[in-house]
Scaffold this motif. Structure first.
Motif: not given
Ligand code: MN
Length: 695
Positions: A321-330
């Motif tokens: 579910v692409i809208s739920e993707f978040k990158d809190f590492i970068a």
């Protein structure tokens, strides 16, 4: 005095207790049969939890701190009836379980001794050294006796300044608040609600920003139960009902394990139940809960790179579910939190949210700054290092904290500090903008060019006349986006200043406080008359001006002369001008001599003693008969007139009254708010952004 302590009378207790001899206590700890027998039991859990994170920790200092705390709190009881020492012990256990180092735990055991017992800071310093003393002092509340109603805001101000030098101060405060919230049930409902609101507005955002997720989530649930009991109960019932079914996340977790095993990635896959508030939020977002919404999958791996490998496999083998993707590492949030967030759908359509992080990221996500250890190893707190030098790299001194420490110095009074603090902490996202000189500015999301101007130029921003955003001319009200380049244009003319409508576009306390301060000092530049000091005009010597209806001059238009810009308390004189208006000059203005020489009549004027103002306040209270009558009476007694008022229908026995008030003197506002807070049932009074509807 701690919120949770029974307070027979701190002063008399202080007088009543003999001074404590630390050496005697130290000997007692070593030799006294009672202490020796009791010690391991009482502090055993703390020692165990501490050793689990720090196997080599020296426990002797903890024992000494415990003996001092136990002896000095002896005879004090919590409202629940338990001996007081149970509180510092519980607070210390919370910190030990999060992995705090020994100095934090030592200070935590002692954190209420200086406030509530005979022990003095000097004694703590002699026995435990400077660092422990600094931490204990940092969390010690200011006396209500000396600070009155300002004690709480001033205590927080002091605590935040201390946190700027040593973040462990806030670790202890957060754990202290968690234990107090856990045991809040014995308090009166009004007091519970008041403490819960401060927790919600100040401590939870601080826990979030300092990355202490474990404390934050538990605090959120405790606040939820107090401030929204019906929704809390509904959520609890939903979770209880769902626990009767087989968890659909189990099947998805098995699928994820299989996929990762096949890909040769070693990972731990766990199901993490959501806390109550999280379940409630998902329900608000989706309307209805799915069986997979009660928890999330947590995938723990060894290396940073593995996180992306896991993500790749999940997005290949499941439907993401692409809208739920978040990158809190970068791009970490303003706290230390790092993780990948995504959601995947299994073949039968069940959607699961997934968190992916390393074991190290997980530890930091749970404990944040508490787990950092002693960030100052090698140097004591406040040892003179430039605080701004490495703000961006230093997780113990993040940008928002530096900004906060900056503007709090300019907050003119405790109420402004307190409302600005709550506003600042309500911002939940940061943006970065680039200045023309290549520097970067961290600002809260929603910040405008006005905010950028004050963040970059400080007081010089008063002269700002325009901006370029990404190369194009833009108005100062332009809201900035993450990554924008902003160039502020400043007037050469040092006399120009901000316009009152800048306040509508300023989101940062630094800008708001600077603008408000300038406007107050430059009343002639104010376009909103109600907010500015106005001279009251009265005729003194000149009978001839009786031709203007001058005996009733409050209606006369008063202009402050542009040539000499009089400001209270300058000596002033007035001249009637065409149309019945009066222009006010400073006595020594050359124009006064000139006009007097021309035979123009002087009109006697004096500064009004007060600066009238119009303000909108929101009072939150438990509904009860006569509440409205008592509140309006308190307002009237304080000398304010009600312009309009709105009363919202009660929800869960709580009511919200919004009053737009006319005050004869803006300086009376803090006192008025205090009087309103003292009305039985009221648990919060705050400034509002919008006036009450006419009513
Ligand atoms: Mn405490």
């Amino acid at each position: 005095m701690s919120a949770e302590a029974t307070n027979p009378d701190a002063q008399s207790r202080r007088r009543g207790l003999p001074r404590i001899d630390l050496r005697r206590l130290g000997r007692a700890a070593l030799l006294g049969p009672t202490s020796r027998d009791r010690l391991p039991d009482a502090i055993g859990h703390v020692a165990e939890a501490h050793r689990a994170h720090h196997p080599d920790a020296d426990l002797a200092v903890l024992r000494r701190a415990y003996v001092l705390a136990e002896t000095s709190h002896r005879g004090q009881f919590r409202k629940s009836g338990e001996p007081y020492i149970t509180h510092p012990l519980a607070v210390t256990l919370i910190l030990a379980e999060l992995g705090a180092e020994t100095t934090t735990l030592t200070a935590s055991l002692l954190h209420d001794t200086v406030e509530d017992t005979e022990v003095t800071l000097d004694q703590v310093r002699a026995e435990f050294g400077e660092e422990v003393t600094y931490l204990v002092d940092g969390v010690t509340k200011l006396e209500k006796v000396d600070y009155g109603a300002a004690a709480e805001p001033e205590t927080f101000r002091k605590m935040l300044v201390a946190t700027g030098n040593d973040v462990r101060v806030m670790s202890i405060k957060l754990a202290d608040r968690l234990h107090n919230m856990r045991t809040l049930g014995v308090m009166r409902p009004e007091k519970q609600a008041r403490i819960a609101k401060v927790t919600r507005d100040v401590l939870i955002p601080l826990a979030e920003r300092l990355g202490v997720q474990a404390l934050k989530t538990e605090l959120e649930d405790l606040v939820f139960a107090i401030l929204h009991p019906e929704e809390y109960e509904r959520t609890r019932a939903l979770i209880a009902a769902n626990s009767g079914y087989e968890d659909p996340l189990t099947t998805i977790a098995d699928g994820v394990r299989a996929v990762l095993r096949e890909a040769g990635i070693s990972a731990e896959v766990l199901i993490r139940p959501r806390h109550f508030v999280s379940v409630h939020r998902v329900q608000l977002k989706r309307g209805e809960l799915r069986g997979t919404d009660f928890g999330r999958l947590l995938v723990l791996v060894a290396e940073d790179a593995d996180c992306y490998a896991v993500l790749g496999e999940l997005h290949t083998c499941f439907t993401p579910v692409i809208s739920e993707f978040k990158d809190f590492i970068a791009a970490p949030k303003f706290n230390l939190y790092q993780s990948l967030h995504t959601a995947v759908a299994s073949s039968d359509g069940a959607v699961a949210e997934v968190l992916i992080r390393t074991h190290q990221m997980h530890r930091v996500a749970e404990a944040g700054v508490v787990a950092l250890g002693n960030p100052y190893a090698g140097g004591g707190p406040g040892d003179g290092a430039d605080p701004a030098a490495d703000e961006r790299e230093d997780p113990t001194r993040p940008g928002w904290l530096s900004r906060l420490l900056d503007w709090q110095q300019n907050a003119p009074d405790p109420d402004t500090f307190w409302s600005s603090l709550r506003e600042e902490l309500a911002q939940d996202r940061e943006i970065t903008v680039f200045c023309a000189d290549g520097r970067t500015l961290g600002l809260p999301a929603g910040a405008s060019c006005v905010d950028a101007a004050y963040a970059q130029h400080g007081e010089a921003a008063h002269r700002c006349i325009g901006a370029r955003v990404n190369g194009r001319l833009a108005t100062l009200s332009t809201v900035l986006s993450d990554g924008d380049t902003v160039q502020l244009l400043l007037a050469q003319d040092a006399a120009s200043g901000p316009s009152p409508d800048w306040l509508d576009h300023a989101r940062t306390p630094a800008a708001r406080i600077a603008i408000t301060g300038w406007l107050a000092a430059h009343p002639e530049g104010v376009k909103v008359p109600a907010a500015a000091p106005r001279p009251q005009v009265s005729v003194t010597t000149d009978r001839r001006s009786a031709a203007n209806a001058v005996t009733d001059l409050p209606d006369a238009t008063v202009r402050l002369a542009g040539c000499c810009t009089p400001v209270p308390p300058d000596a002033v004189t007035g001249f009637a001008v065409r149309g019945g208006a009066v222009t006010v000059h400073r006595e020594e203005c050359p124009a006064v001599a000139r006009m007097t020489a021309l035979g123009r009549a002087r009109v006697g004027v004096r500064w009004g003693e007060t600066a009238a103002c119009r303000v909108t306040l929101v009072a939150e209270a438990f509904g009860r008969p006569r509440l409205l009558a008592d509140l309006t009476e308190a307002i009237a007694t304080a000398g304010a007139a009600i312009v309009s008022a709105t009363v919202e229908p009660p929800s869960e026995q709580r009511v919200r009254h919004t009053y737009t008030l006319q005050l004869p003197d803006a300086a009376e506002l803090p006192a008025l708010m205090r009087v309103m807070r003292d009305v039985p049932g009221v648990y919060d009074v705050s400034r509002a952004q919008h006036p009450a509807a006419a009513g």
